[in-house]
Structures are given as structure tokens and as C-alpha cells.
Design an enzyme around this catalytic site. Structure first.
Site, PDB file in Angstrom:
ATOM      1  N   LYS A 119       3.660  46.684  38.792  1.00  0.00           N
ATOM      2  CA  LYS A 119       4.241  45.579  38.108  1.00  0.00           C
ATOM      3  C   LYS A 119       4.269  45.799  36.449  1.00  0.00           C
ATOM      4  O   LYS A 119       5.154  45.838  36.019  1.00  0.00           O
ATOM      5  CB  LYS A 119       3.782  44.378  38.485  1.00  0.00           C
ATOM      6  N   ARG A 124       2.077  33.237  40.800  1.00  0.00           N
ATOM      7  CA  ARG A 124       1.465  33.675  41.913  1.00  0.00           C
ATOM      8  C   ARG A 124       0.980  32.826  43.100  1.00  0.00           C
ATOM      9  O   ARG A 124       0.278  33.173  44.106  1.00  0.00           O
ATOM     10  CB  ARG A 124      -0.030  34.169  41.185  1.00  0.00           C
ATOM     11  N   ARG A 146      -7.129  53.967  38.007  1.00  0.00           N
ATOM     12  CA  ARG A 146      -6.857  53.399  36.436  1.00  0.00           C
ATOM     13  C   ARG A 146      -8.109  53.218  35.782  1.00  0.00           C
ATOM     14  O   ARG A 146      -8.121  53.509  34.482  1.00  0.00           O
ATOM     15  CB  ARG A 146      -6.013  52.279  36.810  1.00  0.00           C
ATOM     16  N   ARG A 160     -10.613  47.288  32.277  1.00  0.00           N
ATOM     17  CA  ARG A 160     -10.481  46.106  32.727  1.00  0.00           C
ATOM     18  C   ARG A 160     -11.600  45.516  33.434  1.00  0.00           C
ATOM     19  O   ARG A 160     -11.894  46.297  34.532  1.00  0.00           O
ATOM     20  CB  ARG A 160      -9.224  45.979  33.602  1.00  0.00           C
ATOM     21  N   ARG A 191      -9.197  40.419  44.603  1.00  0.00           N
ATOM     22  CA  ARG A 191      -7.790  40.537  44.222  1.00  0.00           C
ATOM     23  C   ARG A 191      -6.645  40.512  45.393  1.00  0.00           C
ATOM     24  O   ARG A 191      -5.611  39.840  45.417  1.00  0.00           O
ATOM     25  CB  ARG A 191      -7.667  41.256  43.014  1.00  0.00           C
TER      26      ARG A 191
HETATM   27  P1  AMP Z   1      -3.198  40.488  36.309  1.00  0.00           P
HETATM   28  O1  AMP Z   1      -3.391  41.618  34.913  1.00  0.00           O
HETATM   29  O2  AMP Z   1      -2.021  40.102  36.497  1.00  0.00           O
HETATM   30  O3  AMP Z   1      -3.629  41.554  37.383  1.00  0.00           O
HETATM   31  O4  AMP Z   1      -4.262  39.421  35.785  1.00  0.00           O
HETATM   32  C1  AMP Z   1      -5.597  39.800  36.012  1.00  0.00           C
HETATM   33  C2  AMP Z   1      -6.200  38.112  36.171  1.00  0.00           C
HETATM   34  O5  AMP Z   1      -5.791  37.262  35.471  1.00  0.00           O
HETATM   35  C3  AMP Z   1      -6.115  37.707  37.762  1.00  0.00           C
HETATM   36  O6  AMP Z   1      -6.987  38.501  38.584  1.00  0.00           O
HETATM   37  C4  AMP Z   1      -6.095  36.260  37.599  1.00  0.00           C
HETATM   38  O7  AMP Z   1      -7.684  35.901  37.542  1.00  0.00           O
HETATM   39  C5  AMP Z   1      -5.602  36.001  36.411  1.00  0.00           C
HETATM   40  N1  AMP Z   1      -4.304  35.656  36.472  1.00  0.00           N
HETATM   41  C6  AMP Z   1      -3.206  36.322  35.704  1.00  0.00           C
HETATM   42  N2  AMP Z   1      -2.202  35.745  36.163  1.00  0.00           N
HETATM   43  C7  AMP Z   1      -2.440  34.743  36.815  1.00  0.00           C
HETATM   44  C8  AMP Z   1      -1.583  33.724  37.465  1.00  0.00           C
HETATM   45  N3  AMP Z   1      -0.238  33.628  37.332  1.00  0.00           N
HETATM   46  N4  AMP Z   1      -2.343  32.647  38.112  1.00  0.00           N
HETATM   47  C9  AMP Z   1      -3.669  32.662  38.209  1.00  0.00           C
HETATM   48  N5  AMP Z   1      -4.618  33.407  37.781  1.00  0.00           N
HETATM   49  C10 AMP Z   1      -3.893  34.695  37.043  1.00  0.00           C
END
Ligand code: AMP
Length: 190
Positions: A13, A88, A125, A137, A148
Site C-alpha cells: 500500500k 480499517r 523489510r 518499524r 496485524r
Molecule cells: P500502518 O503503517 O498502516 O501499517 O499502521 C501501523 C499501525 O498504526 C497499525 O498496526 C495500527 O496500530 C495503527 N493504525 C494505522 N492506521 C490505522 C487505522 N486506520 N485504524 C486504526 N489503527 C491504525
């Protein structure tokens, strides 16, 4: 052009959102990036948010919905945007509909990939970041990744159904190379 990219961790993404952002000249809005900045700045975002992220759990809907609502109101998003990692949950999707009002979404893409491939991509990664001396990360490890993936599996179906019902969903085969995925996305937009 208002786009949403849905997909599990490791589906690409972020990579595709950056490319589309350059090609279409509209910003990429990633709630994950916004939350990581907030946590690193020790903003009043709360320790429970940092902990949820570290463990791979979602942070509360109202918090991310507010982040996105504020960001969408900024001038650079007036011509459109690419949402990466938001919504999400169906709750977040319906908040977004309220914020957008009459401005409708153009496309919702589901980046679909086999789970085995995801594990390798995300852990790869972390290794790449380690080798290049970049920040890893905190949630790119096997335990958090399992959480996740489980969280995604439980939330994805209702979200996909939500946008299918609106006639907006398009499935993209994201197990292809990044270039082929970009080409498919552009073709679907054109
Ligand atoms: P990402 O970088 O999109 O994988 O997001 C990393 C982490 O941020 C996720 O595992 C969640 O803990 C939090 N997070 C990011 N976007 C959302 C969302 N739309 N709703 C809830 N938690 C989020």
C-alpha cells in the site's frame, strides 16, 4: 481523484500510494505515518496508542477518523488524495463518508496477496532496514505481524463488502511486481 488503498500489511500500500501520489500529483495520506510521527514527537496522543501500535492492534476509530478529517481539510487535499491504511473498519469508513459529504470517492482498491508472501515481505523489510542502518518499524516483527494479519483478516471482509455495496471496489493482484501493480492501478483509474 479520491482513492483508497486497502490491503494487509506487506501488500505494498505504501509503495503504491507514493507512486500514485507522484503520478497524479495528489497527497498520500497514511494514518500509520501520521501516528508514528505523533508517537515519536511524544505528542499528547497517549501511551496506549504507542503500545497498541507496537503490538499490532488498531488504535481507536475516533482518533484516526479525527486525524484524517483534519488532514483532508488542508488545502493540498482539495484536488484529491490517496488514503493508505485508512479506513480499517466499517466505523472509520462511515466517518469518512460523513466528512466527505457530497465529495464522493472515485475508487477503492483492494491489494490482494497470499499470506505466505506477506510474511516474507514484511520480515524482509525489517532485515533491509537493519542492513541499511534505517529505523526498523517496532511492529515489523513476527509476533506483531501475526496480530496485524489477524486484525486485518477480521476487519477486511466487512470493509470490502461495504465498498462493494457502493460499487467502488476493485481487486488488484498485488503478488505481482511493484511495477505491474502500479500499471494495473493506473489502468483501472484511466
Ligand atoms: P500502518 O503503517 O498502516 O501499517 O499502521 C501501523 C499501525 O498504526 C497499525 O498496526 C495500527 O496500530 C495503527 N493504525 C494505522 N492506521 C490505522 C487505522 N486506520 N485504524 C486504526 N489503527 C491504525
Amino acid at each position: 481523484m479520491r482513492l483508497i488503498l486497502l490491503g494487509p500489511p506487506g501488500a505494498g500500500k505504501g509503495t503504491q500510494a507514493v507512486r500514485l501520489s507522484q503520478i497524479l500529483a495528489i497527497p498520500q495520506l497514511s494514518t500509520g505515518d501520521m501516528l508514528r510521527v505523533a508517537v515519536s514527537e511524544k505528542a499528547k496522543i497517549g501511551l496506549h496508542v504507542a503500545e497498541a501500535m507496537r503490538n499490532g492492534n488498531l488504535v481507536p476509530d475516533d482518533l484516526v477518523s479525527k486525524l484524517i478529517a483534519d488532514r483532508i481539510a488542508e488545502p493540498d487535499a482539495a484536488r484529491g488524495f490517496i488514503l493508505d491504511g485508512f479506513p480499517r473498519t466499517v466505523g472509520q469508513a462511515s466517518s469518512l463518508d460523513k466528512v466527505l459529504g457530497d465529495y464522493s470517492l472515485d475508487h477503492v482498491f483492494e491489494l490482494r496477496v497470499d499470506e505466505e508472501l506477506l510474511l516474507g515481505r514484511v520480515l524482509g523489510r525489517a532485515v533491509e532496514a537493519h542492513n541499511k542502518g534505517l529505523a526498523i518499524r517496532t511492529d515489523d516483527n513476527e509476533d506483531a505481524l501475526c496480530v496485524r494479519l489477524t486484525v486485518y483478516a477480521s476487519q477486511a471482509k466487512p470493509l470490502v463488502d461495504y465498498y462493494t455495496g457502493k460499487g467502488l471496489l476493485k481487486v488488484i493482484d498485488a503478488s505481482q511486481s511493484a511495477d505491474d501493480v502500479t500499471a494495473d492501478l493506473i489502468k483501472a483509474i484511466a
